[in-house]
Design a protein around this motif. Structure first.
Motif, PDB file in Angstrom:
ATOM      1  N   VAL A  12     -18.569 -66.832   8.940  1.00  0.00           N
ATOM      2  CA  VAL A  12     -18.803 -68.161   8.377  1.00  0.00           C
ATOM      3  C   VAL A  12     -17.541 -68.642   7.683  1.00  0.00           C
ATOM      4  N   GLN A  13     -17.420 -69.960   7.557  1.00  0.00           N
ATOM      5  CA  GLN A  13     -16.316 -70.553   6.826  1.00  0.00           C
ATOM      6  C   GLN A  13     -16.582 -70.511   5.324  1.00  0.00           C
ATOM      7  N   PRO A  14     -15.532 -70.535   4.507  1.00  0.00           N
ATOM      8  CA  PRO A  14     -15.757 -70.632   3.065  1.00  0.00           C
ATOM      9  C   PRO A  14     -16.669 -71.810   2.728  1.00  0.00           C
ATOM     10  N   GLY A  15     -17.604 -71.569   1.819  1.00  0.00           N
ATOM     11  CA  GLY A  15     -18.597 -72.561   1.471  1.00  0.00           C
ATOM     12  C   GLY A  15     -19.849 -72.521   2.316  1.00  0.00           C
ATOM     13  N   GLY A  16     -19.850 -71.721   3.367  1.00  0.00           N
ATOM     14  CA  GLY A  16     -20.995 -71.609   4.248  1.00  0.00           C
ATOM     15  C   GLY A  16     -22.072 -70.699   3.693  1.00  0.00           C
ATOM     16  N   GLY A 106     -29.910 -48.894   5.083  1.00  0.00           N
ATOM     17  CA  GLY A 106     -29.752 -49.497   6.384  1.00  0.00           C
ATOM     18  C   GLY A 106     -28.399 -49.163   6.983  1.00  0.00           C
ATOM     19  N   GLN A 107     -28.184 -49.604   8.224  1.00  0.00           N
ATOM     20  CA  GLN A 107     -26.950 -49.288   8.940  1.00  0.00           C
ATOM     21  C   GLN A 107     -25.787 -50.186   8.551  1.00  0.00           C
ATOM     22  N   GLY A 108     -26.066 -51.277   7.883  1.00  0.00           N
ATOM     23  CA  GLY A 108     -25.048 -52.224   7.474  1.00  0.00           C
ATOM     24  C   GLY A 108     -24.900 -53.374   8.443  1.00  0.00           C
ATOM     25  N   THR A 109     -24.561 -54.545   7.917  1.00  0.00           N
ATOM     26  CA  THR A 109     -24.280 -55.719   8.728  1.00  0.00           C
ATOM     27  C   THR A 109     -23.025 -56.396   8.188  1.00  0.00           C
ATOM     28  N   GLN A 110     -22.121 -56.759   9.087  1.00  0.00           N
ATOM     29  CA  GLN A 110     -20.816 -57.297   8.695  1.00  0.00           C
ATOM     30  C   GLN A 110     -20.924 -58.768   8.332  1.00  0.00           C
ATOM     31  N   VAL A 111     -20.382 -59.128   7.186  1.00  0.00           N
ATOM     32  CA  VAL A 111     -20.242 -60.516   6.757  1.00  0.00           C
ATOM     33  C   VAL A 111     -18.756 -60.809   6.617  1.00  0.00           C
ATOM     34  N   THR A 112     -18.274 -61.807   7.352  1.00  0.00           N
ATOM     35  CA  THR A 112     -16.877 -62.203   7.294  1.00  0.00           C
ATOM     36  C   THR A 112     -16.793 -63.677   6.927  1.00  0.00           C
ATOM     37  N   VAL A 113     -16.076 -63.978   5.852  1.00  0.00           N
ATOM     38  CA  VAL A 113     -15.901 -65.348   5.379  1.00  0.00           C
ATOM     39  C   VAL A 113     -14.436 -65.705   5.558  1.00  0.00           C
ATOM     40  N   SER A 114     -14.158 -66.601   6.482  1.00  0.00           N
ATOM     41  CA  SER A 114     -12.779 -66.930   6.828  1.00  0.00           C
ATOM     42  C   SER A 114     -12.723 -68.312   7.461  1.00  0.00           C
ATOM     43  N   SER A 115     -11.612 -69.010   7.218  1.00  0.00           N
ATOM     44  CA  SER A 115     -11.383 -70.287   7.850  1.00  0.00           C
ATOM     45  C   SER A 115     -10.625 -70.141   9.162  1.00  0.00           C
TER      46      SER A 115
END
Length: 115
Positions: A12-16, A106-115
């Motif tokens: 997601v983008q910053p602010g998302g 849990g196994q984990g889920t990746q969250v990436t915040v980047s423009s």
């Protein structure tokens, strides 16, 4: 052993916003704590939020009102609604459930915040 399956991560983008879900393989006592940790590369795992049904949730200071943890005990599910995401929120997010004698992950889920 309780199995926890996470979903909802992504880019997601910053602010998302993102909504993470974690479903348990069996009924979890509503009086037991469930919650979320996260771990970024090169950093220590840290608590994000925790919740025991019928009590007020607990949040890390960095949440600053941006995240909401909730539970649906009938569906054996815990959620983390994340708004106004920042690049520093980038991490693998892990849900957990506190059992009688051990903590399940849990196994984990990746969250990436980047423009």
């Amino acid at each position: 052993q309780v199995q926890l399956v996470e979903s909802g991560g992504g880019l997601v983008q910053p602010g998302g916003s993102l909504r993470l879900s974690c479903v348990a393989s069996e009924t979890v006592n509503s009086g037991q704590v469930m919650g979320w940790y996260r771990q970024a590369p090169g950093k220590q795992r840290e608590l994000v939020a925790s919740l025991r049904s019928g009590r007020d949730p607990v949040y890390a200071g960095f949440v600053e009102g941006r995240f909401t943890i909730s539970r649906d005990n009938a569906r054996n599910t815990v959620y983390l609604q994340m708004n106004n995401l920042r690049p520093e929120d980038t991490a693998v997010y892990y849900c957990y459930a506190q059992g009688l004698s051990q903590r399940y992950w849990g196994q984990g889920t990746q969250v990436t915040v980047s423009s």
